[in-house]
Design a protein around this motif. Structure first.
Motif, PDB file in Angstrom:
ATOM      1  N   VAL A  51       0.855  -1.183   0.000  1.00 54.89           N
ATOM      2  CA  VAL A  51       0.000   0.000   0.000  1.00 54.89           C
ATOM      3  C   VAL A  51       0.894   1.237   0.000  1.00 54.89           C
ATOM      4  O   VAL A  51       1.886   1.302   0.734  1.00 54.89           O
ATOM      5  CB  VAL A  51      -0.972   0.009   1.208  1.00 54.89           C
ATOM      6  N   THR A  52       0.567   2.207  -0.856  1.00 54.49           N
ATOM      7  CA  THR A  52       1.364   3.427  -0.917  1.00 54.49           C
ATOM      8  C   THR A  52       0.827   4.471   0.062  1.00 54.49           C
ATOM      9  O   THR A  52      -0.264   4.310   0.629  1.00 54.49           O
ATOM     10  CB  THR A  52       1.347   4.032  -2.326  1.00 54.49           C
ATOM     11  N   ASN A  53       1.595   5.544   0.223  1.00 57.68           N
ATOM     12  CA  ASN A  53       1.145   6.599   1.133  1.00 57.68           C
ATOM     13  C   ASN A  53      -0.087   7.306   0.602  1.00 57.68           C
ATOM     14  O   ASN A  53      -0.767   8.016   1.348  1.00 57.68           O
ATOM     15  CB  ASN A  53       2.279   7.593   1.409  1.00 57.68           C
ATOM     16  N   GLY A  54      -0.399   7.102  -0.667  1.00 61.70           N
ATOM     17  CA  GLY A  54      -1.619   7.662  -1.238  1.00 61.70           C
ATOM     18  C   GLY A  54      -2.799   6.725  -1.148  1.00 61.70           C
ATOM     19  O   GLY A  54      -3.894   7.066  -1.619  1.00 61.70           O
ATOM     20  N   GLY A  55      -2.580   5.538  -0.567  1.00 62.60           N
ATOM     21  CA  GLY A  55      -3.660   4.582  -0.384  1.00 62.60           C
ATOM     22  C   GLY A  55      -3.844   3.605  -1.531  1.00 62.60           C
ATOM     23  O   GLY A  55      -4.774   2.799  -1.523  1.00 62.60           O
ATOM     24  N   ARG A  56      -2.952   3.657  -2.513  1.00 56.66           N
ATOM     25  CA  ARG A  56      -3.071   2.721  -3.624  1.00 56.66           C
ATOM     26  C   ARG A  56      -2.534   1.362  -3.197  1.00 56.66           C
ATOM     27  O   ARG A  56      -1.482   1.288  -2.557  1.00 56.66           O
ATOM     28  CB  ARG A  56      -2.305   3.235  -4.832  1.00 56.66           C
TER      29      ARG A  56
END
Length: 121
Positions: A51-56
């Motif tokens: 999971v990325t810091n952008g929520g992806r």
């Protein structure tokens, strides 16, 4: 330094559920992504979910619909809820983070020590 501390894992019967948690600490200026990889005996380490810091999110095809990853960038934590576990999910699960240290310009990959997940009857 960046440290990743995992918790969870253990032995579960096929069809059961387990949760894994990981917390990052140390001289972290920024986190881009956190996630989980696993390594089964005699096999290469493979991506489970990130999971990325952008929520992806990104999942391995083999776990889609069964595993759910969630991250809290502010707390620097990531969790993996594993449902419908199968014997082929057995392996050592490693927490992963792509982070930038306060004294570095570039992002780098960091790994936890690993936690064993065994799915067996």
């Amino acid at each position: 330094q960046v440290q990743l501390v995992e918790s969870g894992g253990g032995l579960v019967e096929p069809g059961g559920s387990l949760g894994l948690s990981c917390a990052a600490s140390g001289s972290i200026a920024s986190l881009y992504a956190m996630g989980w990889y696993r390594q089964a005996p005699g096999k290469e380490r493979e991506l489970v979910a990130v999971v990325t810091n952008g929520g992806r999110t990104n999942y391995a095809d083999s776990v889609k619909g069964r595993f759910t990853i969630s991250g809290d960038n502010a707390k620097k934590t990531v969790t993996l809820q594993m449902n419908g576990l199968k014997p082929e999910d057995t392996g050592v699960y490693y927490c992963y983070a792509n982070a930038r240290r306060v004294d570095y310009i570039d992002y780098d990959n960091y790994w936890g020590q690993g936690t064993q997940v065994t799915v067996s009857s």
